[in-house]
Design a protein around this motif. Structure first.
Motif, PDB file in Angstrom:
ATOM      1  N   ARG A 149      -2.343  14.445  12.188  1.00 58.40           N
ATOM      2  CA  ARG A 149      -2.519  13.470  13.270  1.00 58.40           C
ATOM      3  C   ARG A 149      -2.420  14.152  14.640  1.00 58.40           C
ATOM      4  NH1 ARG A 149       0.550   7.857  13.112  1.00 58.40           N
ATOM      5  NH2 ARG A 149      -0.925   7.683  11.408  1.00 58.40           N
ATOM      6  N   ILE A 150      -1.499  15.090  14.774  1.00 55.40           N
ATOM      7  CA  ILE A 150      -1.368  15.819  16.034  1.00 55.40           C
ATOM      8  C   ILE A 150      -2.638  16.614  16.325  1.00 55.40           C
ATOM      9  CG2 ILE A 150      -0.113  17.679  17.195  1.00 55.40           C
ATOM     10  CD1 ILE A 150       2.409  16.640  15.750  1.00 55.40           C
ATOM     11  N   ALA A 151      -3.191  17.262  15.297  1.00 53.60           N
ATOM     12  CA  ALA A 151      -4.434  18.023  15.474  1.00 53.60           C
ATOM     13  C   ALA A 151      -5.586  17.100  15.847  1.00 53.60           C
ATOM     14  CB  ALA A 151      -4.758  18.788  14.202  1.00 53.60           C
ATOM     15  N   LEU A 152      -5.667  15.933  15.224  1.00 56.66           N
ATOM     16  CA  LEU A 152      -6.729  14.981  15.531  1.00 56.66           C
ATOM     17  C   LEU A 152      -6.634  14.514  16.980  1.00 56.66           C
ATOM     18  CD1 LEU A 152      -9.100  13.242  14.558  1.00 56.66           C
ATOM     19  CD2 LEU A 152      -7.420  11.509  13.876  1.00 56.66           C
ATOM     20  N   ILE A 153      -5.436  14.256  17.457  1.00 58.83           N
ATOM     21  CA  ILE A 153      -5.250  13.850  18.852  1.00 58.83           C
ATOM     22  C   ILE A 153      -5.707  14.964  19.788  1.00 58.83           C
ATOM     23  CG2 ILE A 153      -3.494  13.336  20.608  1.00 58.83           C
ATOM     24  CD1 ILE A 153      -1.989  11.804  18.382  1.00 58.83           C
ATOM     25  N   GLY A 154      -5.393  16.222  19.444  1.00 55.97           N
ATOM     26  CA  GLY A 154      -5.825  17.351  20.268  1.00 55.97           C
ATOM     27  C   GLY A 154      -7.336  17.485  20.315  1.00 55.97           C
ATOM     28  N   VAL A 155      -7.992  17.326  19.171  1.00 56.79           N
ATOM     29  CA  VAL A 155      -9.458  17.424  19.123  1.00 56.79           C
ATOM     30  C   VAL A 155     -10.094  16.293  19.916  1.00 56.79           C
ATOM     31  CG1 VAL A 155     -11.439  17.249  17.568  1.00 56.79           C
ATOM     32  CG2 VAL A 155      -9.527  18.708  16.969  1.00 56.79           C
TER      33      VAL A 155
ATOM     34  N   GLY B  19       0.822  -1.206   0.000  1.00 60.68           N
ATOM     35  CA  GLY B  19       0.000   0.000   0.000  1.00 60.68           C
ATOM     36  C   GLY B  19       0.854   1.253   0.000  1.00 60.68           C
ATOM     37  N   PRO B  20       0.210   2.414   0.060  1.00 60.02           N
ATOM     38  CA  PRO B  20       0.978   3.665   0.021  1.00 60.02           C
ATOM     39  C   PRO B  20       1.889   3.803   1.243  1.00 60.02           C
ATOM     40  CG  PRO B  20      -1.315   4.099   0.574  1.00 60.02           C
ATOM     41  CD  PRO B  20      -1.220   2.641   0.221  1.00 60.02           C
ATOM     42  N   GLY B  21       3.037   4.413   1.014  1.00 58.62           N
ATOM     43  CA  GLY B  21       3.996   4.613   2.086  1.00 58.62           C
ATOM     44  C   GLY B  21       3.693   5.853   2.887  1.00 58.62           C
ATOM     45  N   ARG B  22       4.313   5.931   4.064  1.00 59.46           N
ATOM     46  CA  ARG B  22       4.142   7.082   4.946  1.00 59.46           C
ATOM     47  C   ARG B  22       5.528   7.641   5.236  1.00 59.46           C
ATOM     48  NH1 ARG B  22       3.510   8.195  10.705  1.00 59.46           N
ATOM     49  NH2 ARG B  22       4.317   6.148  11.165  1.00 59.46           N
ATOM     50  N   ALA B  23       5.711   8.949   4.994  1.00 59.04           N
ATOM     51  CA  ALA B  23       7.015   9.576   5.226  1.00 59.04           C
ATOM     52  C   ALA B  23       7.352   9.538   6.707  1.00 59.04           C
ATOM     53  CB  ALA B  23       6.997  11.012   4.728  1.00 59.04           C
ATOM     54  N   ILE B  24       8.569   9.121   7.020  1.00 61.66           N
ATOM     55  CA  ILE B  24       8.977   9.117   8.423  1.00 61.66           C
ATOM     56  C   ILE B  24      10.151  10.050   8.688  1.00 61.66           C
ATOM     57  CG2 ILE B  24       8.076   6.828   8.905  1.00 61.66           C
ATOM     58  CD1 ILE B  24      10.936   5.781   8.772  1.00 61.66           C
ATOM     59  N   GLY B  25      10.833  10.515   7.640  1.00 56.82           N
ATOM     60  CA  GLY B  25      11.920  11.446   7.885  1.00 56.82           C
ATOM     61  C   GLY B  25      12.757  11.737   6.666  1.00 56.82           C
TER      62      GLY B  25
ATOM     63  N   VAL C  65      25.984  14.115   8.755  1.00 62.11           N
ATOM     64  CA  VAL C  65      24.638  13.654   8.419  1.00 62.11           C
ATOM     65  C   VAL C  65      23.693  13.999   9.563  1.00 62.11           C
ATOM     66  CG1 VAL C  65      23.223  11.626   7.876  1.00 62.11           C
ATOM     67  CG2 VAL C  65      25.576  11.758   7.062  1.00 62.11           C
ATOM     68  N   THR C  66      22.523  14.532   9.215  1.00 59.61           N
ATOM     69  CA  THR C  66      21.504  14.813  10.236  1.00 59.61           C
ATOM     70  C   THR C  66      20.204  14.124   9.839  1.00 59.61           C
ATOM     71  OG1 THR C  66      20.851  16.867   9.138  1.00 59.61           O
ATOM     72  CG2 THR C  66      22.463  17.050  10.897  1.00 59.61           C
ATOM     73  N   TRP C  67      19.460  13.697  10.845  1.00 60.48           N
ATOM     74  CA  TRP C  67      18.156  13.053  10.653  1.00 60.48           C
ATOM     75  C   TRP C  67      17.082  14.029  11.105  1.00 60.48           C
ATOM     76  CZ3 TRP C  67      15.293   9.510   8.517  1.00 60.48           C
ATOM     77  CH2 TRP C  67      14.064   9.169   9.069  1.00 60.48           C
ATOM     78  N   THR C  68      16.098  14.248  10.268  1.00 60.90           N
ATOM     79  CA  THR C  68      14.975  15.113  10.605  1.00 60.90           C
ATOM     80  C   THR C  68      13.699  14.283  10.495  1.00 60.90           C
ATOM     81  OG1 THR C  68      16.147  16.985   9.638  1.00 60.90           O
ATOM     82  CG2 THR C  68      13.801  17.275  10.066  1.00 60.90           C
ATOM     83  N   PRO C  69      13.040  13.984  11.633  1.00 64.17           N
ATOM     84  CA  PRO C  69      11.819  13.184  11.558  1.00 64.17           C
ATOM     85  C   PRO C  69      10.675  13.977  10.939  1.00 64.17           C
ATOM     86  CG  PRO C  69      12.267  13.833  13.824  1.00 64.17           C
ATOM     87  CD  PRO C  69      13.420  14.307  12.994  1.00 64.17           C
ATOM     88  N   ALA C  70       9.807  13.277  10.217  1.00 62.99           N
ATOM     89  CA  ALA C  70       8.619  13.906   9.629  1.00 62.99           C
ATOM     90  C   ALA C  70       7.559  14.055  10.717  1.00 62.99           C
ATOM     91  CB  ALA C  70       8.088  13.048   8.490  1.00 62.99           C
ATOM     92  N   VAL C  71       6.837  15.161  10.685  1.00 67.06           N
ATOM     93  CA  VAL C  71       5.785  15.418  11.659  1.00 67.06           C
ATOM     94  C   VAL C  71       4.457  15.468  10.919  1.00 67.06           C
ATOM     95  CG1 VAL C  71       4.915  17.053  13.364  1.00 67.06           C
ATOM     96  CG2 VAL C  71       7.368  16.713  13.126  1.00 67.06           C
TER      97      VAL C  71
END
Length: 97
Positions: free
Chosen positions: A52-58, A27-33, A42-48
């Motif tokens: 989903r954060i807004a849904l959790i807040g609501v 299935g479709p992938g989900r960006a993680i970083g 080299v630096t790692w930047t996680p995807a936000v």
């Protein structure tokens, strides 16, 4: 399973590599970083996922509102103004005098 994207070089010489997590059954992938490769290292930047954060807040707000409503229905914050309570309060006031 992690899937690494094609390296992309910016005009400043930074190389960017996206990382996604493949969905189940192809299935479709989900960006993680994102990996950023520069002269400094080299630096790692996680995807936000802001949606989903807004849904959790609501959802948290709805649960808090439901619990507060149940608490008020169970025992309202205002005084008990039934006839029996008013008579008991008046008798209590007479005995204090």
């Amino acid at each position: 399973m992690l899937v690494f994207g094609e390296p992309f070089e910016t005009s400043h010489g930074t190389v960017l590599i996206t990382v996604t997590r493949q969905g189940r059954r192809g299935g479709p992938g989900r960006a993680i970083g994102l990996y950023s490769i520069t002269e400094d290292g080299v630096t790692w930047t996680p995807a936000v996922d802001q949606g989903r954060i807004a849904l959790i807040g609501v959802c948290t707000g709805f649960v808090a509102a439901a619990l507060a409503t149940l608490a008020v229905v169970h025992r309202p914050p205002w005084p008990n103004l039934s006839e029996r309570a008013l008579i008991a309060q008046a008798e209590s006031a007479k005995h204090r005098r």
